[in-house]
Design a protein around this motif. Structure first.
Motif, PDB file in Angstrom:
ATOM      1  N   PRO A   1       0.840  -1.193   0.000  1.00  0.00           N
ATOM      2  CA  PRO A   1       0.000   0.000   0.000  1.00  0.00           C
ATOM      3  C   PRO A   1       0.875   1.242   0.000  1.00  0.00           C
ATOM      4  CG  PRO A   1       0.038  -1.009   2.165  1.00  0.00           C
ATOM      5  CD  PRO A   1       0.733  -1.959   1.243  1.00  0.00           C
ATOM      6  N   ARG A   2       0.251   2.383  -0.291  1.00  0.00           N
ATOM      7  CA  ARG A   2       1.019   3.632  -0.369  1.00  0.00           C
ATOM      8  C   ARG A   2       1.782   3.909   0.926  1.00  0.00           C
ATOM      9  NH1 ARG A   2       0.513   2.677  -4.769  1.00  0.00           N
ATOM     10  NH2 ARG A   2      -0.695   3.698  -6.375  1.00  0.00           N
ATOM     11  N   ALA A   3       1.104   3.892   2.047  1.00  0.00           N
ATOM     12  CA  ALA A   3       1.762   4.072   3.341  1.00  0.00           C
ATOM     13  C   ALA A   3       0.962   3.257   4.350  1.00  0.00           C
ATOM     14  CB  ALA A   3       1.797   5.543   3.738  1.00  0.00           C
ATOM     15  N   ASP A   4       1.627   2.341   5.028  1.00  0.00           N
ATOM     16  CA  ASP A   4       0.880   1.422   5.871  1.00  0.00           C
ATOM     17  C   ASP A   4       0.505   2.063   7.203  1.00  0.00           C
ATOM     18  OD1 ASP A   4       3.170   1.389   7.400  1.00  0.00           O
ATOM     19  OD2 ASP A   4       3.869  -0.530   6.633  1.00  0.00           O
ATOM     20  N   ALA A   5      -0.225   1.271   8.006  1.00  0.00           N
ATOM     21  CA  ALA A   5      -0.757   1.792   9.262  1.00  0.00           C
ATOM     22  C   ALA A   5       0.340   2.193  10.232  1.00  0.00           C
ATOM     23  CB  ALA A   5      -1.674   0.746   9.901  1.00  0.00           C
ATOM     24  N   ALA A   6       1.484   1.488  10.179  1.00  0.00           N
ATOM     25  CA  ALA A   6       2.580   1.814  11.094  1.00  0.00           C
ATOM     26  C   ALA A   6       3.116   3.217  10.838  1.00  0.00           C
ATOM     27  CB  ALA A   6       3.701   0.777  10.956  1.00  0.00           C
ATOM     28  N   VAL A   7       3.192   3.608   9.570  1.00  0.00           N
ATOM     29  CA  VAL A   7       3.659   4.955   9.229  1.00  0.00           C
ATOM     30  C   VAL A   7       2.650   5.994   9.707  1.00  0.00           C
ATOM     31  CG1 VAL A   7       4.260   6.501   7.339  1.00  0.00           C
ATOM     32  CG2 VAL A   7       4.988   4.129   7.263  1.00  0.00           C
ATOM     33  N   GLN A   8       1.382   5.725   9.484  1.00  0.00           N
ATOM     34  CA  GLN A   8       0.364   6.667   9.930  1.00  0.00           C
ATOM     35  C   GLN A   8       0.360   6.814  11.448  1.00  0.00           C
ATOM     36  OE1 GLN A   8      -1.129   8.527   7.917  1.00  0.00           O
ATOM     37  NE2 GLN A   8      -0.958   7.490   5.941  1.00  0.00           N
ATOM     38  N   ALA A   9       0.581   5.693  12.157  1.00  0.00           N
ATOM     39  CA  ALA A   9       0.646   5.758  13.617  1.00  0.00           C
ATOM     40  C   ALA A   9       1.839   6.589  14.074  1.00  0.00           C
ATOM     41  CB  ALA A   9       0.725   4.346  14.196  1.00  0.00           C
TER      42      ALA A   9
END
Length: 749
Positions: free
Chosen positions: A311-319
């Motif tokens: 995916p473009r940016a995973d959940a870990a990056v968003q967190a």
């Protein structure tokens, strides 16, 4: 080598007190000037090239030194990441250090004076000899080579450059020689050590269910550089494994930085490489090799992405972004975080780069906007920019500053563009280099573009997508004993990939092949590859002159950028050497006129030129979801008209040829269109394919070159002789079901 640092930083570095080169343990320099006088130095770079001159400053904290090259006027700044070895060639004298009266000589443990060493450098070179002790620091290893008259010559190997290092000063033998322990006790200890090495590495991993707690305590710059990943912690000491637990100086450094009690169980290089990498921005499931890439193909240059791309940016990056935003209280993030190796900001920047590599992006674009607008991060994949991430506005300055620190640029200069590079292996366990360009925009903001470079092998010549006749012609031309062959096209059209495919075809045990490149993107065993360094006078032209004295069979020069390089290339091709190079032109015919405009002698050029291959890269239809359809007669007629416009030919005969070659036996031709699926990010396209235009210089073309004919005449003569244009090759690939008309028109209009 990196471009010189801005004058402000360079001046401050030169004005600082000179670096005091450390003396070997238990010794001191006889004269104080031996610590400060840096007269004659020899630098060996990562690509094997060397430069001599005067080192004027040495700044370990910034991993920089200042060199005034021999014959040059101004000093230039050199990054440690560009070096594999530095030697101060003037011998200096030593004397034993005065022992304090409080300690008797018998109480002082002194290592043997001369210790054999063997260092496998990252370039593959073996550096070995004898050293009078050594000093290990975070920046690298200081060695002292004894001379016949009792003096020593000082050497420095940067930390990244020493792939494997062995200094044969066994602690057991030292203790026996000093009568501190018995030989039996040392033997028992060695037996115990051998037993422990047989135990499974995962036994140590079991000490803790997670090592995330240590990521902030053990900085990435130390653990990655020294290959000492943290594993976990027991009730007492933390566990940080390493390949050589006897490297006490390294472990003590890390203990001092982290203020933790650390114990170092032993592990092999394979074990360490497979350890979890979730800390320091490296995901536990992150692949170090780029999965799904064909061997030797550069990302974004014809390489298919792995099935089920990320995916473009995973959940870990968003967190991570949410955490940083909460910590900053919606205020601009302090740029001091950019310099801390253990900060969440550093982890975020590392993760952006790692995701770009895993998604096989060729470029990373960071675009800051005014006011409260977000900072956009985009990746270029398969030649097209796609959105990856939107960063809050308070991140913009700190992110740019962090990238500048990584590429050793001036973080205080925001008014003019800067160029640099990042050796990402210094920050994460991944062999990737990035070329960095910063560009000032409105209101004091800056954009950053990073080109992702990863060393890879060549693509076989038969897999470039050349049509059969053109492939045979190219093999025949480059196999000739002399002559000039050019590959042309715009930036990012795959010229370097094609050149190395040609070299792989020629690369046999009977040939000596020299290459001059900037940068070296693809490596091949057997080639003698040279990275040019224009700042020290090591240009394409200078490299070619050296090659001519080094008994070459084949010469490749990365680009004919100027008149001098082009003239030397033509002279070399006329004196019995095949020469391969590239030009930034739009067609094969334009390449000929461009070199004449540079001032080439038309008669020598006509005699030297074998052929020109022009090329483009266009998107390939995803094989998983492309759908076939029978085109309407008008659509097929339009395709035929576009094909025949580029050359005088009979349209009816050409349609008959298509029907026989691509038809279903009943007069129908099937074309394909993009649909979209999870394998291609629902774009309908996956990877890229090359379009080619081969001009072979026959007698008619040579006469036109000698008379300085315009582009139109050269192209007309070539098409009469059988040249298939870029558009025609693209239409053939449309009929083969590899791409569609829209993509061909996008690169051939």
């Amino acid at each position: 080598m990196n471009a010189p640092l801005p004058l402000a930083i360079a001046a401050s570095a030169l004005a600082a007190e000179g670096f005091r080169w450390p003396a070997p343990p238990y010794f001191e320099f006889v004269r104080e000037q031996d610590r400060l006088d840096w007269a004659d130095s020899l630098l060996t770079f990562r690509d094997g090239t060397k430069a001599s001159g005067r080192v004027r400053s040495f700044v370990p904290d910034q991993a920089l030194l200042s060199l005034r090259p021999d014959g040059a006027g101004e000093p230039v700044m050199v990054a440690f990441s560009d070096l594999v070895k530095l030697q101060l060639r003037r011998p200096v004298e030593l004397r034993r250090e005065v022992v304090s009266s409080a300690a008797s000589e018998s109480e002082t443990l002194c290592p043997p004076e001369n210790q054999p060493f063997r260092i496998e450098l990252e370039s593959g070179e073996i550096f070995q000899g004898v050293t009078l002790g050594y000093v290990s620091a975070l920046c690298g290893l200081f060695l002292y080579l004894p001379q016949a008259n009792g003096s020593i010559v000082r050497c420095f190997v940067p930390a990244h450059a020493a792939k494997i290092c062995s200094i044969y000063a066994p602690i057991g033998q030292i203790l026996i020689n000093q009568r501190a322990v018995s030989p039996e006790a040392v033997g028992a200890a060695l037996d115990l050590q051998a037993t422990m090495r047989m135990q499974r590495f995962d036994r140590f991993l079991a000490l803790s269910t997670s090592s995330e707690e240590l990521s902030g305590e053990l900085p990435a710059s130390g653990t990655h550089r020294r290959r000492m990943p943290p594993l976990g912690e027991t009730r007492g000491p933390r566990i940080a494994t390493m390949e050589s637990p006897n490297a006490n100086a390294v472990m003590e450094k890390l203990r001092g930085i982290s203020q933790l009690k650390l114990v170092p169980p032993n592990a092999t290089a394979v074990d360490i490489g497979a350890a979890p990498r979730t800390h320091h921005g490296v995901a536990a499931n992150a692949a170090i090799e780029v999965r799904g890439a064909s061997p030797g193909k550069s990302r974004g240059r014809g390489t298919p992405r792995a099935a089920g791309s990320m995916p473009r940016a995973d959940a870990a990056v968003q967190a991570l972004i949410s955490r940083l935003a909460a910590e900053s209280g919606n205020q601009d993030i302090a740029e001091q975080q950019a310099a801390r190796s253990d900060s969440a900001l550093v982890t975020l920047v590392n993760r952006i780069i790692l995701d770009a590599v895993q998604q096989q992006a060729s470029d990373i674009h960071i675009e800051a906007n005014m006011g409260p607008k977000t900072t956009r991060v985009r990746f270029r994949k398969d030649g097209m920019l796609v959105n990856y991430l939107e960063l809050p506005s308070q991140f913009r300055n700190a992110v740019v500053s962090r990238i500048k620190i990584m590429s050793q640029l001036d973080i205080t200069e925001r008014r003019k563009p800067q160029d640099g590079k990042i050796d990402f292996s210094r920050f994460a366990p991944m062999k990737v280099e990035l070329r960095v360009a910063t560009v000032p925009t409105t209101s004091g903001l800056e954009d950053v573009v990073m080109r992702v470079l990863e060393a890879s092998g060549p693509v076989p010549l038969d897999e470039l997508g050349l049509e059969t006749g053109g492939l045979h012609s190219i093999k025949r031309l480059i196999s000739k004993p002399h002559g000039l062959f050019l590959v042309c096209g715009p930036t990012g059209s795959g010229k370097t990939t094609t050149l190395h495919s040609l070299l792989a075809f020629l690369n046999t045990a009977e040939r000596k092949i020299w290459t001059a490149e900037d940068p070296i993107e693809i490596t091949q065993p057997g080639l003698r590859q040279v990275q040019v360094h224009p700042k020290i006078g090591w240009t394409f032209a200078a490299a070619m002159r050296s090659f001519m004295r080094a008994d070459p069979d084949v010469i490749m020069v990365g680009e004919m950028r100027d008149t001098e390089t082009a003239k030397i290339g033509i002279e070399a091709s006329l004196t019995g050497h095949p020469v391969l190079s590239t030009l930034h032109t739009n067609s094969a015919a334009e390449s000929i006129v461009r070199l004449l405009d540079l001032g080439m002698d038309p008669f020598n050029f006509a005699d030297a030129l074998l052929g020109v291959l022009a090329q483009r890269l266009t998107k390939r239809l995803c094989p998983e979801c492309k759908s076939g359809y029978v085109p309407a007669p008008a659509e097929l007629e339009q395709l035929l008209q576009e094909y025949c416009n580029d050359a005088p030919m009979d349209a009816r005969k050409q349609m008959q040829t298509w029907t026989e070659r691509y038809g279903d036996g009943h007069g129908s031709i099937t074309l394909f269109r993009a649909e979209g699926c999870e394998h291609c990010d629902h774009s309908g396209y996956l990877g890229r394919i090359g379009l080619h235009e081969l001009l072979v210089t026959d007698q008619a073309t040579k006469r036109l070159i000698q008379s300085r004919a315009p582009v139109a005449e050269v192209k007309s003569a070539a098409t009469i002789a059988g040249l298939r244009t870029l558009r025609q090759d693209g239409i053939e690939k449309v009929l083969q079901g590899l791409t569609d008309v829209r993509q061909v028109n996008a690169v051939c209009s």
